[in-house]
Design a protein around this motif. Structure first.
Motif, PDB file in Angstrom:
ATOM      1  N   GLY A 372      73.343  49.638 106.127  1.00  0.00           N
ATOM      2  CA  GLY A 372      73.680  47.974 106.216  1.00  0.00           C
ATOM      3  C   GLY A 372      71.670  47.082 106.846  1.00  0.00           C
ATOM      4  N   GLY A 373      70.815  48.038 107.021  1.00  0.00           N
ATOM      5  CA  GLY A 373      70.022  47.637 107.844  1.00  0.00           C
ATOM      6  C   GLY A 373      69.002  47.058 106.120  1.00  0.00           C
ATOM      7  N   ALA A 374      68.803  48.418 105.783  1.00  0.00           N
ATOM      8  CA  ALA A 374      68.156  48.185 104.237  1.00  0.00           C
ATOM      9  C   ALA A 374      69.198  47.467 103.280  1.00  0.00           C
ATOM     10  CB  ALA A 374      68.295  49.540 103.591  1.00  0.00           C
ATOM     11  N   THR A 375      70.230  47.680 102.909  1.00  0.00           N
ATOM     12  CA  THR A 375      70.970  46.754 101.818  1.00  0.00           C
ATOM     13  C   THR A 375      71.470  45.645 102.105  1.00  0.00           C
ATOM     14  OG1 THR A 375      73.033  46.883 103.082  1.00  0.00           O
ATOM     15  CG2 THR A 375      72.560  48.709 101.373  1.00  0.00           C
ATOM     16  N   ILE A 376      71.357  44.494 103.417  1.00  0.00           N
ATOM     17  CA  ILE A 376      70.944  43.535 103.546  1.00  0.00           C
ATOM     18  C   ILE A 376      70.093  42.923 102.309  1.00  0.00           C
ATOM     19  CG2 ILE A 376      69.820  43.724 105.917  1.00  0.00           C
ATOM     20  CD1 ILE A 376      73.078  41.628 104.722  1.00  0.00           C
ATOM     21  N   ILE A 377      69.044  43.027 102.787  1.00  0.00           N
ATOM     22  CA  ILE A 377      67.377  42.728 102.120  1.00  0.00           C
ATOM     23  C   ILE A 377      67.440  43.052 100.707  1.00  0.00           C
ATOM     24  CG2 ILE A 377      66.279  44.338 102.139  1.00  0.00           C
ATOM     25  CD1 ILE A 377      64.030  42.146 102.953  1.00  0.00           C
ATOM     26  N   MET A 378      67.802  44.337 100.074  1.00  0.00           N
ATOM     27  CA  MET A 378      68.266  44.754  98.641  1.00  0.00           C
ATOM     28  C   MET A 378      69.310  43.252  98.119  1.00  0.00           C
ATOM     29  SD  MET A 378      68.181  48.681  98.177  1.00  0.00           S
ATOM     30  CE  MET A 378      68.696  49.220  99.698  1.00  0.00           C
ATOM     31  N   PHE A 379      70.302  43.326  98.437  1.00  0.00           N
ATOM     32  CA  PHE A 379      71.311  42.469  97.935  1.00  0.00           C
ATOM     33  C   PHE A 379      71.388  41.339  98.302  1.00  0.00           C
ATOM     34  CE2 PHE A 379      74.712  45.648  99.478  1.00  0.00           C
ATOM     35  CZ  PHE A 379      74.206  46.590  97.993  1.00  0.00           C
ATOM     36  N   GLY A 380      70.586  40.776  99.466  1.00  0.00           N
ATOM     37  CA  GLY A 380      69.875  39.663  98.775  1.00  0.00           C
ATOM     38  C   GLY A 380      68.774  39.213  97.928  1.00  0.00           C
ATOM     39  N   THR A 381      68.106  40.709  97.709  1.00  0.00           N
ATOM     40  CA  THR A 381      67.122  39.677  96.318  1.00  0.00           C
ATOM     41  C   THR A 381      67.808  39.429  94.756  1.00  0.00           C
ATOM     42  OG1 THR A 381      66.973  42.175  96.163  1.00  0.00           O
ATOM     43  CG2 THR A 381      64.899  40.945  97.815  1.00  0.00           C
ATOM     44  N   VAL A 382      69.231  41.046  94.919  1.00  0.00           N
ATOM     45  CA  VAL A 382      69.516  39.758  94.031  1.00  0.00           C
ATOM     46  C   VAL A 382      70.371  38.635  93.782  1.00  0.00           C
ATOM     47  CG1 VAL A 382      71.428  40.912  92.970  1.00  0.00           C
ATOM     48  CG2 VAL A 382      70.814  42.422  93.773  1.00  0.00           C
ATOM     49  N   ALA A 383      70.723  38.073  94.688  1.00  0.00           N
ATOM     50  CA  ALA A 383      70.909  36.335  94.054  1.00  0.00           C
ATOM     51  C   ALA A 383      69.925  35.824  94.513  1.00  0.00           C
ATOM     52  CB  ALA A 383      71.435  36.689  96.068  1.00  0.00           C
ATOM     53  N   ALA A 384      68.710  35.964  95.303  1.00  0.00           N
ATOM     54  CA  ALA A 384      67.697  35.192  94.601  1.00  0.00           C
ATOM     55  C   ALA A 384      67.041  35.534  92.954  1.00  0.00           C
ATOM     56  CB  ALA A 384      66.316  35.914  95.977  1.00  0.00           C
ATOM     57  N   SER A 385      67.203  36.732  92.757  1.00  0.00           N
ATOM     58  CA  SER A 385      66.677  36.423  91.863  1.00  0.00           C
ATOM     59  C   SER A 385      68.363  36.170  90.781  1.00  0.00           C
ATOM     60  CB  SER A 385      67.151  38.331  91.197  1.00  0.00           C
ATOM     61  OG  SER A 385      66.398  39.092  91.415  1.00  0.00           O
ATOM     62  N   GLY A 386      69.113  35.699  90.905  1.00  0.00           N
ATOM     63  CA  GLY A 386      69.861  35.638  90.165  1.00  0.00           C
ATOM     64  C   GLY A 386      69.283  33.576  90.305  1.00  0.00           C
ATOM     65  N   ILE A 387      69.207  33.336  91.430  1.00  0.00           N
ATOM     66  CA  ILE A 387      68.729  32.061  90.891  1.00  0.00           C
ATOM     67  C   ILE A 387      67.004  31.597  90.278  1.00  0.00           C
ATOM     68  CG2 ILE A 387      67.663  29.812  92.842  1.00  0.00           C
ATOM     69  CD1 ILE A 387      68.939  31.278  95.206  1.00  0.00           C
ATOM     70  N   ARG A 388      66.203  32.431  90.653  1.00  0.00           N
ATOM     71  CA  ARG A 388      64.996  32.932  89.915  1.00  0.00           C
ATOM     72  C   ARG A 388      66.037  32.623  88.166  1.00  0.00           C
ATOM     73  NH1 ARG A 388      61.311  37.422  91.063  1.00  0.00           N
ATOM     74  NH2 ARG A 388      60.609  36.102  89.285  1.00  0.00           N
ATOM     75  N   ILE A 389      66.046  32.929  87.527  1.00  0.00           N
ATOM     76  CA  ILE A 389      67.065  32.850  86.069  1.00  0.00           C
ATOM     77  C   ILE A 389      67.722  30.961  85.910  1.00  0.00           C
ATOM     78  CG2 ILE A 389      69.191  33.956  84.484  1.00  0.00           C
ATOM     79  CD1 ILE A 389      68.736  36.287  86.254  1.00  0.00           C
ATOM     80  N   ILE A 390      68.081  30.749  86.897  1.00  0.00           N
ATOM     81  CA  ILE A 390      69.033  29.606  87.039  1.00  0.00           C
ATOM     82  C   ILE A 390      67.748  28.775  86.500  1.00  0.00           C
ATOM     83  CG2 ILE A 390      70.127  27.942  87.928  1.00  0.00           C
ATOM     84  CD1 ILE A 390      71.904  29.801  89.461  1.00  0.00           C
ATOM     85  N   ALA A 391      67.173  29.049  87.699  1.00  0.00           N
ATOM     86  CA  ALA A 391      65.493  27.864  87.669  1.00  0.00           C
ATOM     87  C   ALA A 391      64.542  27.728  86.363  1.00  0.00           C
ATOM     88  CB  ALA A 391      64.607  28.038  88.496  1.00  0.00           C
ATOM     89  N   SER A 392      65.139  28.910  85.245  1.00  0.00           N
ATOM     90  CA  SER A 392      64.119  30.023  84.618  1.00  0.00           C
ATOM     91  C   SER A 392      65.196  28.189  82.724  1.00  0.00           C
ATOM     92  CB  SER A 392      64.041  30.117  83.760  1.00  0.00           C
ATOM     93  OG  SER A 392      65.658  30.861  82.824  1.00  0.00           O
TER      94      SER A 392
END
Length: 474
Positions: A372-392
């Motif tokens: 969990g200590g690793a996946t919390i940041i990895m999964f968070g970056t997936v959501a952040a990637s989605g926001i970047r796609i929307i922002a495009s």
């Protein structure tokens, strides 16, 4: 333009077609393995438990899930003609089919069937329905006005948000602990282990040394694993029950069809197509590759086609439908390694782990809090990637409305699944997912909402926006 190129140069250590040195490729592949191993094992583990399969049968389908994921990943990454995306897109057992697979197995057993017949029926139905995804992939080029960056971004964001729940549950100690011993969930021990892993990853990821950055996740997990082992929290005794070798035998449990479950299975393949489009879009985004245009659409089509082919292969070799895994996008973004050649290492590792269960057992006993200590940041970056796609995209009132309703519907069914209580089980299975409900809502709204208001350009139509503003200025 030069600025965007500079960003890609500094953020990405190895691009899609770069070839890292063997030791660097192995290190990157190892981190992907740590991110997906439990995810691949979990569906067969859950299904095996629900169907009360004998231990040896349960161990076998877990091994086959790993073996098939290796073969499927190679096909997806290598790309054979129209099959595969050619991206570093990892294949694994899909969670979407969990409920239906259990339902098929239980119905077979209720009718007097054996555990072997139950599994044979699940794999049989999955096999004959897998062409649905292959056929649908051929229509994606004509649907690029429907599956826009706005829609894809919403799906990717929902994927990340959904995975965060899994990560935070692991930090607390895992779902089993929450269900059976809630008083120990979120203990100081679990939170401390997760914090050590998370802080280690953050520190190493910010290092200017590319080895430390590429190895940040693996090193963080290794440190947490060692600390947990010293504390006596790693159940090494579970290793003794694992077989030495598992041979992949086609149709090992026979081949049966339950016709009443064919239509629900076909619908789930359609739903998986939407999820795969989001996953592949995120992979393209974090790899520094385009998320619009013909090249992008061709990759998405090949990736979805590959999903269908790989799900058929999975059914033949006694495993459940496969799909692209989203958690690997977080690994790509964290490590800066998007090279598809790393995928060949990953596929080889998965095949070896599938054939030799004892090796994979070392990964399977990693404590939940450490993961969990690793996946919390990895999964968070997936959501952040989605926001970047929307922002495009250029977001106007229409775009905001689509986002608001899609996020509201998708997260709403997650927060309150009881809202679907009056519907049949298949409806709950399909629409109980934030990704499914939110993604389908975004697609429907993008189709039926008016494309423009008072002659203004639609969201994401940059050329129309520029033309309109130029005309207004004149």
């Amino acid at each position: 333009m030069s600025d965007s190129k500079e960003v890609k140069k500094t953020e990405m250590i190895y691009g899609l077609n770069d070839k890292p040195a063997p030791q660097q490729a192995f290190l990157a592949a190892l981190q992907h393995m740590l991110a997906i191993f439990v995810g691949i094992m979990t569906p067969p583990l859950i299904i095996g438990g629900a169907l009360q399969l004998p231990p040896e049968m349960k161990a076998y389908i877990i091994s086959m899930a790993l073996f098939v994921s290796g073969i499927a990943t190679f096909i997806q990454v290598k790309k054979f003609g129209p099959i595969g995306s050619g991206l570093l897109s990892i294949q694994g057992t899909s969670f979407t089919f969990l409920g239906l697979s259990i339902g098929i197995g239980l119905s077979v057993k209720a009718a007097g069937g054996s555990p072997e017949q139950a599994l044979g029926t699940i794999f049989g139905v999955a096999l004959i329905c897998s062409p649905v995804e292959m056929i649908f992939s051929r229509f994606i080029p004509s649907l690029k006005k429907v599956i826009t960056p706005l829609v894809s971004g919403i799906v990717v964001t929902l994927i990340g948000m959904s995975l965060i729940r899994v990560a935070i549950t692991d930090i607390g100690g895992g779902q089993w602990l929450l269900d059976n011993k809630p008083e120990f969930f979120g203990s100081s021990t679990n939170l401390g282990l997760a914090a050590v892993v998370l802080i280690t990853i953050i520190i190493l990821n910010r290092s200017s040394n590319k080895w430390l950055r590429m190895g940040s996740i693996a090193l963080g997990l290794a440190l947490g694993y060692c600390i947990a082992a010293v504390m006596g929290l790693v159940p090494f005794e579970k290793m003794s029950s694992l077989a030495t070798f598992a041979a992949p035998i086609p149709f090992n449990f026979g081949f049966y069809i339950s016709w009443q479950h064919v239509i629900p299975m076909a619908l789930l393949y359609l739903i998986t197509t939407v999820e795969s489009i989001g996953d592949l879009t995120a992979t393209s985004m974090v790899s520094g590759e385009p998320v619009q245009g013909d090249k992008y659409v061709k990759r998405i089509s090949g990736g979805v086609f590959g999903d269908g082919v790989n799900s058929a292969i999975a059914a033949v070799f006694n495993s459940f439908p496969n799909t692209t895994f989203s958690q690997n996008n977080g690994v790509i973004q964290m490590t800066g390694v998007a090279s598809r050649y790393v995928g060949f290492w990953i596929s080889g590792m998965l095949v070896i782990l599938g054939l030799f269960p004892f090796i994979g057992g070392l990964f399977s006993i990693i404590p939940n809090a450490v993961l969990g200590g690793a996946t919390i940041i990895m999964f968070g970056t997936v959501a952040a990637s989605g926001i970047r796609i929307i922002a495009s995209s250029l977001i106007d009132r229409r775009g905001v409305l689509i986002m608001a309703i899609s996020f509201g519907m998708g997260l709403g069914v997650t927060f309150r699944p009881e809202i679907l209580g009056i519907f049949p089980g298949i409806v709950k299975t399909i629409f109980g997912s934030a990704i499914t409900t939110g993604g389908l809502t975004a697609i429907a709204l993008n189709i039926f909402l008016p494309q423009s208001l008072h002659g203004q350009p639609i969201a994401g139509d940059g050329d129309a926006y520029i033309k309109t503003k130029t005309a207004e200025a004149k």
